[in-house]
Design an enzyme around this catalytic site. Structure first.
Site, PDB file in Angstrom:
ATOM      1  N   TYR A  20      25.580  26.543 -65.999  1.00 16.87           N
ATOM      2  CA  TYR A  20      24.886  27.109 -66.811  1.00 16.87           C
ATOM      3  C   TYR A  20      24.073  28.046 -65.817  1.00 16.87           C
ATOM      4  CZ  TYR A  20      19.398  27.142 -69.168  1.00 16.87           C
ATOM      5  OH  TYR A  20      18.843  27.304 -69.772  1.00 16.87           O
ATOM      6  N   SER A  40      16.607  31.961 -66.915  1.00 14.63           N
ATOM      7  CA  SER A  40      16.330  30.303 -66.382  1.00 14.63           C
ATOM      8  C   SER A  40      15.727  30.464 -64.946  1.00 14.63           C
ATOM      9  CB  SER A  40      16.649  29.437 -67.024  1.00 14.63           C
ATOM     10  OG  SER A  40      17.045  28.601 -65.780  1.00 14.63           O
TER      11      SER A  40
END
Length: 324
Positions: free
Chosen positions: A165, A148
């Site tokens: 995350y 990401s």
């Protein structure tokens, strides 16, 4: 691999979002698909869409229930793929499964934090371990790990912690970069890529809510309201002033905006990823926002976590607060 026809691709998180679109585009090119996901219903829909577009004679689309954070389930997934695809090898492994949650190391519950980390990072590790023998038996292979922009920029907005995350996605990025050399020495026929999407229109917000709470229905339970209150509190907001209905509306609106207001669709993201695989690019940025964050963080790394940095970037790109 310039041509995916006749190849075998394993796609985790294949029930929705980028996983579904990768499956649809690969299937359209004649690739055999093995989908892995925790939702059998979502995978059934992905399979239906692939088949509705038309498959070549002998082309297979198989579905496999698997929690990628659980090694016995991953091993069973691999064995099912070998059996149902009738093959001792695969050519493509898309480690795409991921969820959000555990934003604050200090406020959120440990179980939520670790659930996020263990899927987003542990799933990549376990699946790569499990499927490596099948990749090594192929004439050509490619591992595609979804990180990401949060794999190089641990931030989504000035008032939203993003520890679980981001930590997982940093791990995915580092692991993939290290694999470049390892594979070059020990399995040169296998390539690898790290995918770093910006804000892509997927159902990750809604899916994460269901996985974190164990509730697979669309109804938002009292437990989920409690989890959301903890997330809101982690942003420095007094959640006690919000009614349960207020919180439910915020949950639903956040999921809607993430899916519908994204600058890049899941289908567009899949096309970018597959183009990168064809070109054997080890680093694949997905979306104009991802490209811009990358250049800004590289140019002024010491400023990357300042509010002014975020505000300038958001104004330039139309970044949706809450981002990825």
């Amino acid at each position: 691999m310039k041509d995916f026809a006749g190849r075998i691709a394993v796609i985790t998180g294949g029930g929705t979002g980028m996983g579904r679109e990768l499956a649809r585009q690969l299937a359209a090119e004649g690739c055999n698909i093995a989908l892995g996901d925790v939702s059998g219903g979502a995978m059934a829909e992905t399979k239906r869409l692939c088949e509705a577009a038309g498959l070549q004679q002998g082309q297979r689309v198989t579905t496999h229930i698997a929690d990628v954070a659980d090694e016995p389930q991953v091993v069973r997934f691999r064995d099912e793929v070998a059996e149902q695809q009738e093959s001792d090898h695969i050519n493509l492994l898309f480690n795409n499964a991921g969820i959000g949650g555990g934003g604050s190391f200090l406020v959120n519950e440990r179980d939520e934090w670790e659930r996020t980390f263990n899927i987003c990072w542990g799933g990549v590790y376990l699946c790569t371990r499990a499927f490596m023998p099948m990749l090594r038996r192929a004439d050509a292979g490619h591992i595609v790990n979804t990180s990401s922009v949060n794999g190089f920029w641990a931030y989504i907005a000035p008032n939203i912690p993003q520890t679980a995350y981001a930590a997982a996605k940093f791990a995915v990025k580092g692991f993939t970069e290290a694999l470049v050399t390892d594979l070059r020495i020990n399995a040169p026929h296998i390539k690898c890529s790290v995918v770093m999407p910006g804000h892509i229109g997927t159902s990750i917000i809604a899916n994460s809510r269901k996985l974190q709470s164990g509730n697979q229905s669309d109804e938002i339970t009292a437990h989920e309201v409690g989890l959301a209150r903890a997330r809101i509190s982690s942003m420095g907001v007094d959640a006690t002033k919000l009614s349960d209905d207020d919180v439910r509306k915020m949950i639903a609106e956040r999921a809607r905006r993430f899916l519908e207001d994204a600058p890049t669709t899941a289908a567009e993201a899949a096309t970018i990823i597959l183009d990168g695989v064809r070109k054997e690019r080890w680093r694949i940025l997905v979306g104009r926002d991802a490209e811009r964050i990358d250049s800004l963080v590289r140019a002024t790394p010491e400023q990357a976590y300042e509010t002014e940095f975020f505000e300038a970037f958001a104004k330039e790109t139309g970044w949706v607060v809450g981002g990825r």
